[in-house]
Write an enzyme that holds these catalytic residues in place. Structure first.
Site, PDB file in Angstrom:
ATOM      1  N   HIS A  41      56.640  41.405  53.509  1.00 38.76           N
ATOM      2  CA  HIS A  41      56.326  42.459  54.478  1.00 38.76           C
ATOM      3  C   HIS A  41      56.591  41.961  55.893  1.00 38.76           C
ATOM      4  O   HIS A  41      55.701  41.409  56.538  1.00 38.76           O
ATOM      5  CB  HIS A  41      54.862  42.879  54.335  1.00 38.76           C
ATOM      6  N   HIS A 285      58.379  47.987  56.281  1.00 36.90           N
ATOM      7  CA  HIS A 285      57.024  47.635  55.866  1.00 36.90           C
ATOM      8  C   HIS A 285      57.029  46.606  54.742  1.00 36.90           C
ATOM      9  O   HIS A 285      56.388  45.568  54.855  1.00 36.90           O
ATOM     10  CB  HIS A 285      56.279  48.895  55.409  1.00 36.90           C
ATOM     11  N   GLU A 443      28.393  52.057  47.295  1.00 37.35           N
ATOM     12  CA  GLU A 443      28.468  50.866  46.453  1.00 37.35           C
ATOM     13  C   GLU A 443      29.663  49.995  46.803  1.00 37.35           C
ATOM     14  O   GLU A 443      29.582  48.759  46.740  1.00 37.35           O
ATOM     15  CB  GLU A 443      28.535  51.267  44.973  1.00 37.35           C
ATOM     16  N   HIS A 505      25.661  58.772  33.872  1.00 34.55           N
ATOM     17  CA  HIS A 505      24.839  57.677  34.392  1.00 34.55           C
ATOM     18  C   HIS A 505      24.597  56.570  33.370  1.00 34.55           C
ATOM     19  O   HIS A 505      23.995  55.554  33.705  1.00 34.55           O
ATOM     20  CB  HIS A 505      23.492  58.227  34.888  1.00 34.55           C
TER      21      HIS A 505
END
Lengths: 699, 699
Positions: A41, A285, A443, A505
């Site tokens: 890069h 890039h 989280e 969950h």
């Protein structure tokens, strides 16, 4: 600050021609290094050359001769793909990288891997590459700096302590797009992290080229909404591209002057500048520019297009003067440190201990223990008691939860929250040097912040959420493992035992899938006393992360050291014989973890009553058990005993290695359901009767 | 809109006393249901009662008698823990839920699980609970609505098409804190999703009570920065709490009127209102209020505290009138639909096919194939060719990448990007009905958006990133599996074969850990032709997600159907005999996936040369193989052959089940390194020689 103007650049007054030449040398080296490697890069390393140079040579306080000097400013390259941005400054400043290292970019065993790696290259603070993580790490470092200052030097005036320093972070469009950076940045605003400066390289180019297709927000306004101190610089605003380093230097000075808010500097650049054809393109890039473009760039900059890796000796001599300035800075700091140490012997002793991550004598003397109790206690609750006992002895231990404190039992009681005082609530009293962390329902940022805390200094952070939401933080957990950081995850509600909240969950695949992350210890204690032993073992390991998987529901407390039950001494070895049922050599091995060990015990009793000798093995941590020698492992699981049953309320993959062809594995290969825990355990076969039946099949 | 005032509420002019009573009935039912279950989340369902009621009864166009009516507005409850907010409206409006269902909240097999579950309860559009996901789903639905309109009815004026409808989403503080919602919201701004309205219930209470400890940002300003149309309502602003439903109704009307931007309505409420003691507390969020508080709340609202689940017949009769209004709305729509169908027979045929998710005749007739080639082609590149071939026949197929389009080979060439025209770039031409998706570097939002697209209608979305970054989107992948959604992940750079980018970018644990997610197919083709067969098999499965794991590097193309090599017919069965080397029954089985199959083939040749008959099994999808009957599985892996070797460049856990006690597994149990791929493969033992050595050990 007065300035001088040079071509298409405005430089600070203290810059000489050598500084300008050094910056252009950075660009040429970046182009050469990627061209030689064949991939990499180059673009950002070229256009950010003046930014990185200004930071490393003019702004930051650090000492190349001692990359671990605790008084140093920290630098996080959140856009890790632009590794050359960092490597070339480490080369110029004298951290130990030389031209040969740059030539070895992205080759096996080099000091210059594709992305910066913590512990691998001097001067690299943190492993980056997965985007957004570095911003979270930097927030964690800024928090750690404040907490550590509070432990060592709380009374000195703001900005006057030798423990005051700056955290700088450099981020790309990709870092800004990732949600983890939004989470961490919002929290940084709440925390008023005045020691943090984030420079956002808004070059508006990513791999899919112009970011207009996916990024149209007003990012500066977004950071203002977070409560940050925001400055915007646009080097393209004048129609032509003007690298106004002087304005950047002023912005950095203003950022340091702002001590009540984190600082955000949005800097519009042109990626790949000044490559004549590939600047401002996605091609610049992530790929080598090609020989022609590299040569053309050199011509633009007044370098010999026929030469590669050309560094003029006077340029290097100039930049390497940083070594002397750094040495002097550390010496001056050391004098202050020595004076502080003499005046604060206890704090100095704590500092020394935390620097080495040693545990103090007697740290585990007063861990709680629980009497045998068939009704028992949830291991998450036991964990909460252990955390509080450890907290009494270990000021380095701090942590909290992603908004599940009461469920995770992660609160250090009687400790203030780590918060500006004016962020106190009725329930939590805030102190800037406090100890209880409130991450909000974030989280992922929690994981990255824990990593930043752990790399910054000697504290030991822990963070809680439900085990199922370990998925939300998994990329940060992986990086903790990759960096060998001693962070501890308190993952409660570790199975269908969570019950009524239902399948979204209830973790099913999480235990075994976390075990697959190399270097992460997954620890699932079977009862309250194992929980205490597990925490102690985790604290002794100061070179790796661990995740505790803890039950929501009560688990029986086994009678330790009596009635044939082992003590918890074997916990640290990962697995141990909890009890041999029946007479003589075991005929069948029943291996369980966590809440399922109770069913193995009940099955052992039943089998013994039928005349079958059954050994119950509790296996709280497979990684620790794998690390034991063959002799110990064979003593727990005798190779001659082929009849084996494993039981764990999770996806069963991975147990065949232990139970073998003749063995049986009790697990769950489907999602759970919304129902009381007891209903689900029975329906899915987590019962003593099922263990007994499987044992009979296996025999 | 004129209004009438009632006590501490301001109601729209079209409300009667029965509407107000119905809203209070919602609050009482929420309190009762959680109290009966013993656990759950009453607070938000109580305070949002007027909001949900206004939406379901007054604002949304839907038909309780036909929850799948394609012309309906969609509702997403991102704060899934407040499931009662939804269930009680479904009860009142007549979707099939009755009082007994509310009484059965959170019990096994009930229609009212702890969190709403797609496909389980009529009227539940999407499974929610893991926070932030619902906002991403809603963004996906809004995108899907635009794309589908473009397929069926592109020429009708804005707002006039029968395919125009609204997407409503209700979110909590937790949804707002999660990074995934930031990602999705930023992208929604770029996409100018005028059909989307997000109501943010800013009650400033989460499980750790007052959110001041973790959330201090100006969220409304943040959404303005994303380019949304933002309105703020504060029901606490007058000193006392005034539920100004009239103002909310006006805001919703303004939101619908804004067709060029998504709308954000920030609504400050008091959680648990009007519970006299627990309102505005974390206790009201996630636990039963307790009998006394439930009774006290009933008294405040003028209900008999001695009664539970009391619903006055006239209230229910009033709210169930929605059924009639809904039926009329659908009838009116159906007439327009029939007229459209008659005028647009081809589009109607497409509509019918996509509604049933059938594939058209000849859809797989022109899939590309590759000739045998030892140098070969990367499977990511083959995948790109297949996607483009499929795209010719299947307008329902669309997708893109999280900023890795060129690396993932996910671009449908010659198709415009799904973008407002003014978001076009030099590289990508935007069209609001376009087909190429640009997610930016937002893997998590990509996952949630794909789920929203798939639940909305009949299109088939795919999304790409590097396999290692599947971790960033894992929570959404899990939900796709839980909801049985036919979304396809294009995960390229599937091993250390990624090379120089190093350990942060090299997947090690990802393949096996993704396999553990119940209901997800992980497909790793061995060569270009397997890639085509894999895509075809994935397209045939319209009831489950799949992740394709594809190589960065070139892989040899095997000579199909000649020289003893099988065709790719067996790919859809998950594993098949690629070639039997040597004579007679196989003595050893060599099982490989993806890029490692080539080493099994080379090893098979070597073993045969040594007189050992070796069978090479290619196993692109373990889930598909597990679903075959015993006869097929035994025909591929004869139980009598105990000598077995598996080879896969990933953590080895999970292979013991297939190779057995006598087998050997070649894998990687540590992180990778930054180096050329070939170097790493050789160093880590992915060679024919190592396979041969392991085969000898196993024999």
């Amino acid at each position: 600050m007065s300035t001088t103007t040079q071509g298409s650049a405005v430089h600070p007054a203290d810059w000489t021609d050598l500084d300008a030449r050094a910056v252009d040398t950075v660009r040429v080296l970046a182009a050469d290094a990627v061209q030689k490697a064949g991939n990499g890069h180059p673009g950002t390393a070229m256009s950010l050359a003046p930014v990185a140079y200004q930071l490393f040579q003019k702004e930051m306080v650090h000492n190349p001769a001692n990359p671990r000097w605790p008084g140093r400013d920290r630098f996080v390259l959140s856009c890790g793909h632009s590794a050359l941005t960092l490597y070339i400054q480490l080369y110029l400043g004298g951290w130990g990288l030389e031209l040969d290292d740059l030539k070895a970019l992205r080759t096996h065993g080099s000091k210059t891997p594709g992305h910066p790696e913590h512990g691998h290259t001097d001067g690299v603070e943190v492993t980056t590459g997965p985007l957004g993580q570095g911003i979270g790490n930097a927030v964690g470092m800024a928090m750690a700096a404040r907490r550590e200052r509070g432990l060592y030097d709380p009374d000195t005036a703001p900005g006057q302590s030798l423990f005051d320093h700056q955290i700088y972070c450099l981020a790309s469009d990709g870092d800004i797009e990732e949600g983890i950076s939004s989470e961490a940045s919002s929290l940084a605003g709440t925390q008023r992290l005045g020691n943090l400066t984030l420079i956002y390289d808004a070059n508006q180019i990513s791999i899919e080229d112009d970011t207009v297709i996916a990024l149209s927000e007003d990012t500066a306004a977004r950071y203002e909404a977070y409560g940050w101190h925001v400055q915007t610089l646009d080097w393209t605003s004048g129609g032509s591209y003007v690298e106004d380093v002087a304005a950047l230097a002023e912005a950095l000075e203003a950022a340091r002057a702002e001590t009540e808010r984190p600082s955000f500097i949005q800097l519009r650049t042109i990626i790949g500048w000044p490559a004549p054809n590939l600047q401002n393109t996605g091609k610049a890039h992530g790929a080598a520019l090609g020989e022609d473009e590299v040569a053309a760039t050199k011509e633009v900059l007044g370098f010999d297009p026929g030469q590669t890796f050309a560094v003029e000796p006077e340029v290097l001599a100039h930049t390497r003067q940083l070594t002397e300035r750094g040495r002097a800075a550390e010496q001056e700091w050391q004098q202050r440190f020595d004076a502080w140490a003499e005046q604060n012997p206890e704090r100095h002793a704590l500092w020394q201990r935390m620097q080495s991550r040693d545990l103090p004598e007697g740290w585990d003397a007063d861990l709680p223990s629980w009497d045998a109790d068939p009704k028992g206690v949830a291991t998450r609750k036991a964990s909460g008691a252990v955390i509080n006992a450890l907290g009494e002895k270990l000021p380095e231990l701090w942590g909290g939860s992603a908004d599940l404190a009461e469920s995770n039992n992660t609160t250090l009681l009687d400790s203030p929250s780590f918060l500006p005082a004016d962020r106190s609530s009725k329930m939590f009293s805030g102190n800037p040097y406090g100890r209880v962390l409130h991450f909000g329902i974030r989280e992922h940022a929690m994981g990255a912040i824990m990593n930043g805390i752990a790399v910054h200094g000697g504290t030991r952070p822990f963070g809680g959420t439900f085990l199922t939401f370990s998925d939300y933080m998994r990329p940060s957990v992986r990086l903790a493992a990759l960096m060998n950081l001693p962070v501890t995850y308190v993952w409660t509600h570790d199975s269908i035992g969570l019950g009524e909240d239902g399948p979204t969950h209830q973790p099913i695949e999480h235990l075994p899938s976390l075990r697959m992350i190399p270097g992460l210890d997954v620890v699932r204690p079977a009862d309250a006393n194992e929980t205490a032993a597990a925490w102690a073992a985790v604290m002794r390991n100061n070179d790796r992360p661990a995740g505790l998987a803890l039950s929501r529901q009560n688990l029986p407390v086994f009678p330790r050291g009596t009635d044939g039950f082992a003590t918890t001494e074997g916990v640290a070895r990962g697995a141990y014989v909890l009890k041999d049922f029946g007479d003589g050599e075991p005929q069948v091995l029943l291996i369980g973890t966590g809440s399922e060990v109770q069913h193995a015990v009940a099955a052992g009793e039943q089998l013994a009553a039928e005349g079958i000798a059954a050994r119950v093995v509790s296996m709280p941590c497979r990684e620790w058990f794998d690390a034991q020698d063959d002799e110990y492992r064979d003593s727990v699981l005798p190779p001659s005993v082929k009849a084996r049953v494993s039981i764990e309320a999770a996806v069963p993959q991975g147990w065949r290695d232990l139970v073998g062809d003749a063995g049986r594995t009790i697990g769950i290969d489907h999602f759970g359901a919304s129902a009381p825990a007891g209903t689900l355990f029975a329906e899915y076969g987590f019962t003593a009767e099922h263990v007994v039946a499987c044992a009979r099949e296996s025999l």
